[in-house]
Design a protein around this motif. Structure first.
Motif: not given
Lengths: 125, 737
Positions: A64, A36, A59
């Motif tokens: 990503a 993130d 993530l």
């Protein structure tokens, strides 16, 4: 102006190795520990290249990368997967997610450097 | 006075005489009367005896008890039972022995003489009727002795037991009819059945013709081997088929007594008239009818036209036909249901086939199959005729005291002829309310286990008998097997799913393992490389040497991790070849390029011979490269002086590849071993030469997955040549060994 590389990697040792390696040859490094924050930093700092681990808290590297590549302004930034996912098929999965290159851990530092230079010609650094 | 006295005297005497006479007369009269009564009685008794002898189904006889055992008396019943006049037997001392059935004569004579010695007894045999056919008799007799104990005469009776024998035979036939279970055995069964039938009915010819599925032809399926078996003959169902077709179509017996030429309507028309006997002699054709539907005919014939058709034969013939029809229909349905019942693992297909098979055997208003499912009972099949309701799909808790529970627990069938008068179980009253009068519940047993029950309900009282149990039992057992098969299949599917999940877990475990081992190794190798590159400052030579060893060990560990994972994947069947088009020449050059520097370092000549016309290939390029790299790498590793030579050729759809070195060679005993895990010819080499000892084992498996073969030719001191054959086009991955 030196080229800026964003390292997204949750392991302290691996971050340090990259930091020591890349700063020794003159790259500017910014670091993120989660997927993130990695995406946020990519948006904010517009790095010249991203080194992305795949197994990350929150993530993961695939997601990503997908998000960064979904942003037209960020899409040109090359993203190299630097991952311990080294089984057959893992590379294909990475390319499908949008990675530009794929390097497995453990990597030979010089080879990683050579891969980075493919995307960031030495004359620019 | 003298005269008066005389007169008085005379008168007295007369009176006395008269009285005497009267007395005598009375006595005489009495005697006469008595005599008359006796006469009457005698006359009555004789008449009664006569009557009894004439109406009894037995023949009464007396014989001499010695000499030629000539017949001294035989009752009149001989004539209407056997068709012979009394005097025929009385005048011919050999009459009895010459009329015995030739097959019985020897046994019967021996038995009779033995029984005479014992004072009497009973024996059964066949005796020839005047029309030539044989009937069964039970002969029971006693030896009468005189006061001195010498045999005086033999008194006996013959009872006609033909009907009983018929019944016994039919029972045999009936039992036989239950035994046919497969179409292959049908022909043999039919022949046996007919042979028995022919013997029982004293026929010369007995044939069964069945209608083909389209109802166009009657085809002979079985015949007795005596006179003119129908063999391959088939007769059209139509006017050309004569009496055969007529019986089939009308479902009525067609009889011809053979006394006059066969009428045109019953004759077979050309070209089907080859059954000669059928054209001229006595015959009876009985339709084979199952549940009101003709399935074929039974044709019976007599050789001697002088013998008229015996109407008494028709009844047993009808019985025989009923039995045969049922048996054939049974067999046909069985055969038809068999593939579905036996092969199908889909119970949705099995149940309707089963219901259909049973429908043709027995009438029902409701059929059902109940199978246990966990703690409940599921009605897996139910077909019902109004007013009965189908229970299809219903589910009940297992309840004690119900008929179904009883049948399941006791593994015994339940047969109730009239539920309204016989309510044993808790659910019987409900069934009666529904209108069910008779019911049949059978356990479905497979391997001694109750896999369910099957029931038939009928609105008609007495719809089912004990015999019906035997009739439906084979079909029910087939269903039981089908249910068991389906359950086994379901279990296997479930196991397969579990294995698949386990295999996914294993695969995930391997991936995690790989990832988790590589991550710390990256730190070790990464820092080592950075130190060696002087990133953290100049490294003293002594430390550098140690770091080099650290780096080498780290890379060895990395090699081990990769190989172990590869091998685990192959073992777990998880290694999937990525089959694509590739160029063998490129593969060889890639592998060689990788190790060229290694060969140069050791001053070894690395020679490659690949013809320019190698065909395009299909296989897992990366894995094949891995194999070649391993072979060439090994050759360089183990060779100190000389050369390593790689040759590739293609013929017969396969590549022949060889990697030859001038190394130490491998002893014959080790040549198999080196393809096993963690085996190097000399294990002390491992550390010195590097390598994990897994490379060849992985190479062998990769080549085998491609359908190829790998082996080594070597002897100590003369170098080694690793050879492999590999199909040029690999379209499917083979199973890992």
């Amino acid at each position: 102006m030196s080229k800026r590389i964003l390292v997204i990697e949750d392991q302290e040792d691996n971050r340090r190795i990259l930091r020591d390696l890349l700063t020794s040859v003159g790259y500017e490094l910014i670091e993120a520990v989660t997927g993130d924050t990695g995406v946020t930093m990519a948006e904010k700092h517009r790095p010249d290249l991203i080194l992305m681990d795949i197994q990350l808290p929150g993530l993961d590297g695939y997601e990503a990368t997908r998000r960064i590549k979904a942003n037209p302004e960020l899409r040109p930034i090359p993203i190299i997967a630097v991952t311990s996912f080294a089984l057959s098929g893992d590379d294909i999965k990475a390319y499908k997610a949008g990675f530009d290159a794929y390097v497995t851990k453990p990597y030979v530092p010089r080879q990683l450097l050579a891969k980075i230079r493919e995307y960031l010609p030495a004359s620019d650094s | 006075m003298a005269s008066l006295e005389f007169e008085q005297e005379l008168e007295k005497r007369v009176k006395e005489r008269t009285a005497e006479l009267i007395k005598i007369n009375e006595s005489l009269n009495r005697q006469i009367t008595e005599r008359k009564g006796v006469d009457m009685e005698l006359k009555d008794a004789r008449a009664r005896l006569q009557y009894v002898l004439s109406v009894t189904p037995a023949v009464i006889y007396t014989n001499q008890a010695s000499g030629d055992y000539a017949c001294t008396f035989v009752s009149e019943s001989l004539e209407h039972i056997m068709g012979y006049a009394q005097k025929e037997m009385l005048e011919d001392p050999d009459f009895w022995t010459t009329h015995l059935h030739p097959q019985d004569a020897r046994r019967v004579l021996a038995d009779v003489f033995r029984l005479i010695g014992q004072g009497g007894g009973s024996v059964e045999y066949r005796f020839r009727h005047c029309d030539g056919h044989y009937r069964w008799f039970q002969d029971t007799f006693r030896v009468i002795n005189d006061d001195a104990g010498r045999p005086l005469e033999i008194v006996g009776s013959w009872a006609d037991i033909t009907q009983r024998k018929l019944a016994e035979s039919f029972n045999v036939l009936y039992q036989a009819s239950l035994q046919i279970q497969e179409p292959l055995g049908l022909k043999k069964w039919g022949d046996d059945f007919l042979r028995k039938g022919r013997e029982v009915l004293h026929l010369d010819r007995l044939n069964i013709l069945l209608a083909d599925p389209e109802g166009k032809w009657l085809e002979a399926v079985s015949s007795t081997e005596t006179e003119e078996p129908l063999g391959e003959i088939r007769v059209p169902i139509g006017p050309e088929g004569g009496g055969l077709a007529q019986a089939y179509q009308s479902r009525q017996a067609v009889i011809w007594d053979g006394q006059t030429p066969v009428p045109d309507t019953l004759r077979l028309k050309s070209p089907y008239d080859q059954i000669e006997a059928f054209q001229s002699r006595a015959f009876a054709i009985v339709p084979l009818v199952v549940q009101g539907k003709s399935i074929g005919v039974l044709e019976a014939g007599w050789k001697h036209s002088r013998r008229p058709f015996d109407p008494a034969t028709l009844e047993p013939l009808q019985l025989l036909a009923t039995q045969a029809a049922l048996a054939f229909e049974h067999a046909r349905l069985y055969a038809a249901a068999q593939p579905v019942l036996r092969r199908s693992l889909q119970l949705e297909e099995v149940y309707p086939a089963f219901a259909k098979a049973v429908k043709a055997l027995l009438a029902y208003d409701r059929i059902g199959v109940i199978v246990p499912e966990g703690e409940k009972l599921l009605v897996a099949l139910s077909v019902a005729e109004p007013p009965l309701a189908s229970w299809q799909g219903q589910s009940w808790p297992k309840t004690q005291g119900t008929a179904v529970d009883w049948v399941m627990t006791h593994k015994q069938p339940r047969l109730v002829r009239d539920l309204s008068t016989n309510q044993t179980f808790s659910d019987d009253a409900f069934m009666v309310q529904e209108g069910v009068r008779s019911t049949l519940v059978l356990p479905l047993l497979a391997g001694g286990k109750t896999v369910g029950v099957f029931f038939l309900d009928s609105l008609t009282p007495g719809a089912y008998t004990e015999r019906d149990l035997d009739l439906v039992d084979p079909v029910a057992q087939q269903l039981a097997l089908a249910i068991e098969n389906a359950q086994l299949f379901r279990d296997i599917e479930e196991k397969g799913r579990q294995i698949e999940i386990a295999s996914q877990h294993k695969s995930q475990f391997l991936a995690n393992m790989s990832h988790e081992l590589r991550t710390p190794l990256n730190a070790i190798l990464g820092y080592t490389a950075l130190i060696l590159d002087n990133i953290y400052g100049e490294v003293p030579e002594k430390i550098r040497e140690v770091l080099m060893r650290l780096d080498k060990s780290g890379h060895h560990l990395l090699g081990l991790i990769s190989d172990v994972l590869d091998l685990s994947k192959i073992e777990a069947g998880l290694l999937k070849l990525n089959l694509t088009d590739y160029s063998m020449k490129d593969v060889v050059l890639t592998a060689v390029a990788e190790v060229e520097s290694l060969a140069a370092e050791k001053k070894l000549a690395l020679k490659v011979a690949t013809p320019s016309d190698l065909p395009r290939a299909k296989g897992d390029e990366r894995r094949i490269t891995q194999v070649l790299l391993n072979l060439v790498g090994n050759a360089i590793k183990f060779t100190d002086v000389g050369e390593v030579r790689v040759e590739v050729a293609a013929s017969n759809g396969a590549f022949q590849i060889s990697v030859a070195d001038t190394g130490p060679g491998i002893a014959e005993v080790d040549q198999e071993k080196i393809f096993e895990e963690f085996q190097q010819a000399d294990s002390s080499n491992t550390r010195e030469k590097g390598g994990t000892g897994l490379g060849l084992s992985i190479a062998k498996r990769i080549i085998e997955l491609h359908g190829g073969r790998i082996w080594v030719e070597s002897s100590l001191g003369k170098g080694s040549t690793f050879r492999l054959t590999l199909p040029v086009h690999v379209e499917h991955q083979l199973e890992a060994k």
